[in-house]
Design a protein around this motif. Structure first.
Motif, mmCIF file in Angstrom:
data_model
loop_
_atom_site.group_PDB
_atom_site.id
_atom_site.type_symbol
_atom_site.label_atom_id
_atom_site.label_comp_id
_atom_site.label_asym_id
_atom_site.label_seq_id
_atom_site.Cartn_x
_atom_site.Cartn_y
_atom_site.Cartn_z
ATOM 1 N N LEU A 280 16.197 1.482 48.269
ATOM 2 C CA LEU A 280 15.309 2.494 48.846
ATOM 3 C C LEU A 280 14.194 1.748 49.553
ATOM 4 O O LEU A 280 13.476 0.961 48.930
ATOM 5 N N VAL A 281 14.074 1.986 50.835
ATOM 6 C CA VAL A 281 13.038 1.351 51.642
ATOM 7 C C VAL A 281 12.048 2.434 52.048
ATOM 8 O O VAL A 281 12.428 3.442 52.640
ATOM 9 N N THR B 103 7.859 -0.794 50.939
ATOM 10 C CA THR B 103 8.396 -1.196 49.644
ATOM 11 C C THR B 103 9.908 -1.253 49.789
ATOM 12 O O THR B 103 10.505 -0.484 50.541
ATOM 13 N N ILE B 104 10.498 -2.193 49.061
ATOM 14 C CA ILE B 104 11.955 -2.317 49.006
ATOM 15 C C ILE B 104 12.323 -2.264 47.534
ATOM 16 O O ILE B 104 11.930 -3.140 46.762
ATOM 17 N N HIS B 105 13.049 -1.228 47.140
ATOM 18 C CA HIS B 105 13.435 -1.011 45.742
ATOM 19 C C HIS B 105 14.946 -1.168 45.650
ATOM 20 O O HIS B 105 15.686 -0.384 46.247
ATOM 21 N N ILE C 245 15.803 14.819 45.806
ATOM 22 C CA ILE C 245 16.651 13.825 46.462
ATOM 23 C C ILE C 245 17.321 12.979 45.388
ATOM 24 O O ILE C 245 16.649 12.462 44.490
ATOM 25 N N ASP C 246 18.619 12.828 45.475
ATOM 26 C CA ASP C 246 19.358 12.012 44.522
ATOM 27 C C ASP C 246 19.261 10.549 44.956
ATOM 28 O O ASP C 246 19.766 10.168 46.006
ATOM 29 N N ALA C 247 18.599 9.735 44.153
ATOM 30 C CA ALA C 247 18.444 8.316 44.449
ATOM 31 C C ALA C 247 19.152 7.455 43.410
ATOM 32 O O ALA C 247 18.835 6.279 43.241
ATOM 33 N N ARG D 186 17.676 5.130 52.465
ATOM 34 C CA ARG D 186 18.603 4.481 51.530
ATOM 35 C C ARG D 186 19.382 3.492 52.385
ATOM 36 O O ARG D 186 20.196 3.877 53.222
ATOM 37 N N LEU D 187 19.084 2.216 52.184
ATOM 38 C CA LEU D 187 19.727 1.150 52.948
ATOM 39 C C LEU D 187 20.923 0.641 52.163
ATOM 40 O O LEU D 187 20.782 0.251 50.997
#
Length: 110
Positions: free
Chosen positions: A101-102, A58-60, A12-14, A39-40
């Motif tokens: 990223l959540v 988690t919220i990144h 997955i491309d993040a 992906r928010l």
């Protein structure tokens, strides 16, 4: 139209969206019976009202800057991550165009 989600073994491309951030939309990347990864995408000044989920999250912050209101107010900048216990109310407000990223644990530990 059903959303495409990753399957086991798929990369997955993040990476940051960069110049494509303005046109990007929130996407569920992974959803299993135990875990959801989203992906928010939040445009500047957009917010999510206070809400809670049963499991740990988690919220990144990948890019941008987001204010997270929970038991206090936390500013997340690129490459910073916040852990919130399940059931903890939280709200988000984008101070800049942002992508995050959540990760949500869907089955809390017993």
């Amino acid at each position: 139209m059903a959303l495409q989600r990753a399957v086991s073994g798929e990369v997955i491309d993040a990476a940051p969206l960069g110049s494509q951030l303005g046109e990007a939309r929130t996407t569920a990347l992974i959803k299993t019976s135990d875990l959801e990864v989203i992906r928010l995408v939040l445009p500047r000044e957009r917010s999510l009202p206070s809400h809670k989920v049963p499991g740990t999250i988690t919220i990144h912050c990948i890019e941008g800057c987001v204010e997270v209101t929970h038991s206090s107010v936390t500013m997340l900048r690129p490459q910073q991550m916040l852990l919130l216990d399940g059931g903890q109310p939280h709200a988000l407000r984008a101070l800049e165009d942002s992508s995050l990223l959540v990760t949500i644990v869907l089955r809390p530990a017993r």
